[in-house]
Design a protein around this motif. Structure first.
Motif, PDB file in Angstrom:
ATOM      1  N   CYS A  58      -8.680  -0.527  -8.786  1.00 20.92           N
ATOM      2  CA  CYS A  58      -8.208  -0.518  -7.403  1.00 20.92           C
ATOM      3  C   CYS A  58      -7.341  -1.735  -7.115  1.00 20.92           C
ATOM      4  O   CYS A  58      -6.262  -1.618  -6.516  1.00 20.92           O
ATOM      5  CB  CYS A  58      -9.405  -0.475  -6.450  1.00 20.92           C
ATOM      6  SG  CYS A  58      -8.996  -0.709  -4.713  1.00 20.92           S
ATOM      7  N   THR A  62      -3.395  -1.499  -6.295  1.00 23.23           N
ATOM      8  CA  THR A  62      -3.012  -1.962  -4.959  1.00 23.23           C
ATOM      9  C   THR A  62      -1.914  -3.012  -5.049  1.00 23.23           C
ATOM     10  O   THR A  62      -0.975  -3.007  -4.244  1.00 23.23           O
ATOM     11  CB  THR A  62      -4.234  -2.536  -4.224  1.00 23.23           C
ATOM     12  OG1 THR A  62      -5.232  -1.517  -4.085  1.00 23.23           O
ATOM     13  CG2 THR A  62      -3.848  -3.037  -2.833  1.00 23.23           C
ATOM     14  N   LEU A  75       0.638   3.375   1.607  1.00 23.65           N
ATOM     15  CA  LEU A  75      -0.787   3.047   1.632  1.00 23.65           C
ATOM     16  C   LEU A  75      -1.358   3.236   3.035  1.00 23.65           C
ATOM     17  O   LEU A  75      -2.463   3.763   3.205  1.00 23.65           O
ATOM     18  CB  LEU A  75      -1.010   1.604   1.173  1.00 23.65           C
ATOM     19  CG  LEU A  75      -0.844   1.308  -0.324  1.00 23.65           C
ATOM     20  CD1 LEU A  75      -0.888  -0.198  -0.571  1.00 23.65           C
ATOM     21  CD2 LEU A  75      -1.932   1.999  -1.130  1.00 23.65           C
ATOM     22  N   ARG A  76      -0.595   2.811   4.029  1.00 21.50           N
ATOM     23  CA  ARG A  76      -1.063   2.966   5.408  1.00 21.50           C
ATOM     24  C   ARG A  76      -1.169   4.435   5.788  1.00 21.50           C
ATOM     25  O   ARG A  76      -2.065   4.830   6.543  1.00 21.50           O
ATOM     26  CB  ARG A  76      -0.136   2.222   6.373  1.00 21.50           C
ATOM     27  CG  ARG A  76      -0.251   0.700   6.286  1.00 21.50           C
ATOM     28  CD  ARG A  76       0.451   0.037   7.441  1.00 21.50           C
ATOM     29  NE  ARG A  76       1.900   0.223   7.386  1.00 21.50           N
ATOM     30  CZ  ARG A  76       2.744  -0.608   6.761  1.00 21.50           C
ATOM     31  NH1 ARG A  76       2.258  -1.680   6.143  1.00 21.50           N
ATOM     32  NH2 ARG A  76       4.034  -0.382   6.757  1.00 21.50           N
ATOM     33  N   THR A  79      -4.515   5.684   4.513  1.00 18.78           N
ATOM     34  CA  THR A  79      -5.672   5.160   5.246  1.00 18.78           C
ATOM     35  C   THR A  79      -5.821   5.789   6.621  1.00 18.78           C
ATOM     36  O   THR A  79      -6.897   5.670   7.228  1.00 18.78           O
ATOM     37  CB  THR A  79      -5.572   3.634   5.399  1.00 18.78           C
ATOM     38  OG1 THR A  79      -4.366   3.303   6.120  1.00 18.78           O
ATOM     39  CG2 THR A  79      -5.540   2.951   4.041  1.00 18.78           C
ATOM     40  N   VAL A  85     -10.077  10.729   2.789  1.00 24.68           N
ATOM     41  CA  VAL A  85     -10.221   9.688   1.763  1.00 24.68           C
ATOM     42  C   VAL A  85     -11.658   9.624   1.266  1.00 24.68           C
ATOM     43  O   VAL A  85     -11.919   9.584   0.054  1.00 24.68           O
ATOM     44  CB  VAL A  85      -9.770   8.326   2.322  1.00 24.68           C
ATOM     45  CG1 VAL A  85     -10.219   7.191   1.395  1.00 24.68           C
ATOM     46  CG2 VAL A  85      -8.252   8.286   2.486  1.00 24.68           C
ATOM     47  N   VAL A 199      -6.397   3.564  -2.427  1.00 33.27           N
ATOM     48  CA  VAL A 199      -7.257   3.820  -1.283  1.00 33.27           C
ATOM     49  C   VAL A 199      -8.504   4.601  -1.710  1.00 33.27           C
ATOM     50  O   VAL A 199      -9.628   4.286  -1.305  1.00 33.27           O
ATOM     51  CB  VAL A 199      -6.483   4.588  -0.196  1.00 33.27           C
ATOM     52  CG1 VAL A 199      -7.360   4.812   1.028  1.00 33.27           C
ATOM     53  CG2 VAL A 199      -5.223   3.821   0.212  1.00 33.27           C
TER      54      VAL A 199
END
Length: 352
Positions: A58, A62, A75-76, A79, A85, A199
């Motif tokens: 992760c 990331t 990524l946002r 999320t 998720v 994520v």
């Protein structure tokens, strides 16, 4: 013609050329996880290794995803769908790892691996019943043949204990990952794996940590073991997950699961080539040939008579295949679209 899909759902030429390379790389990487995981699992415990490699993977992914502003934006986007998720992290990572690793302790490696080898057949059934995927007779026969050969190969490793909870744990982990492949492809194919995986892996780490905590407290890994876990997660699993999920987007979960059935045979041949094991016997060679034949039926595209053009593979249909754009994201068509390998035949080589 829908965007990103060629005639009758065939992948573009670039995508078709990329698939064999990705499949080869995936098998090589997953075989590498077996070679690296054995001593770590014995020394630190399977749940500790699973949690540690997931966390490290992760962090590495990331860092790569966040290096660009577009990656941070993607990524946002992921999320913003917390329930999805959590579901995908449970099915594809935390549930699969916990189910299979806990099953090994109850029923043994051979029986656990036999259950995991059912994944291509489970994928055919799940895809047809729940996701509207069309399975040809050729792919069904190939999945059955490859599964039977790989299951028989796993059974050669020794006898397990017929413990109902253990078998249910293995079955739940296998079925969870089979469902995960279809859900991931249907819901997150508009984003590249590099944006999605960090994520999902973060959520899976949070889920696995309570299971691993007792072992971490009673038998904390040494510095050398932590270094091995970091190398396993960052250098092997990170690229393996990226390649695996790219294949799922390009060709589907059944195709990807069938390819992964080649991993235990690859490791066996590698042991022989390295001189760490004897040459495969007649039974092993026969099962290898049968598994390869089954995998070929599922994965290789057949030729249309007289056309010189490959017909679509069993999982490449207009309703389920997206194409790759220049950023690596899959372009969804009508629906907006790990392991893992089968486990080893020895308890020290636990699966994904």
């Amino acid at each position: 013609m829908r965007e990103g899909v060629t005639e009758k759902g065939r992948l573009p030429a670039a995508g078709r050329a990329l698939v064999p390379l990705l499949a080869t790389v995936l098998v090589a990487l997953l075989a590498g996880t077996w070679l690296m995981s054995g001593a770590l699992v014995e020394a630190a415990g399977p749940l500790t290794v699973a949690t540690g490699r997931t966390a490290v993977c992760c962090v590495v992914l990331t860092a790569f995803a966040a290096a660009r502003s577009s990656g941070r934006a993607q990524l946002r986007q992921v999320t913003r769908r917390p329930w999805l998720v959590c579901l995908l992290a449970l099915l594809g990572f935390a549930g699969y790892a916990a189910g299979t690793l806990l099953a090994i302790g109850r029923v043994g490696t051979s029986l656990t691996n036999l259950v995991v080898a059912l994944m291509p057949c489970a994928g055919v059934a799940i895809g047809a019943l729940w996701f509207g995927e069309r399975a040809s007779a050729r792919s069904v026969v190939g999945a059955l043949l490859a599964t039977a050969a790989t299951g028989a190969y796993a059974a050669l490793g020794g006898q397990g204990t017929l413990d109902a909870p253990g078998l249910l744990l293995a079955l739940a982990g296998m079925l969870g990952f089979a469902v995960y492949g279809f859900l991931y492809r249907r819901t997150l194919a508009a984003l590249p794996p590099l944006a999605v995986l960090p994520v999902l892996l973060a959520a899976a780490t949070v889920m696995l940590l309570p299971l691993a905590l007792p072992g971490l407290l009673t038998r904390p890994p040494s510095s050398a073991q932590w270094a091995g876990i970091a190398l396993l997660g960052g250098a092997v699993y990170a690229p393996a997950y990226l390649v695996q999920h790219r294949l799922i987007l390009l060709k589907g979960p059944v195709f990807t699961a069938a390819v992964q059935l080649a991993v235990p045979f690859t490791v066996r041949i590698g042991d022989w080539a390295l001189g760490t094991a004897d040459a495969p016997g007649a039974a092993e060679a026969a099962l290898l040939a049968a598994a390869c034949a089954g995998i070929a039926l599922v994965t290789l595209e057949r030729r249309r008579p007289g056309s010189g053009v490959s017909a679509p593979g069993p999982s490449a249909t207009p309703d389920s295949v997206g194409s790759a754009d220049s950023s690596g994201a899959a372009l969804p068509t009508t629906l907006p679209g790990c392991p893992s390998s089968t486990g080893s035949r020895t308890g020290s080589r636990a699966g994904r």
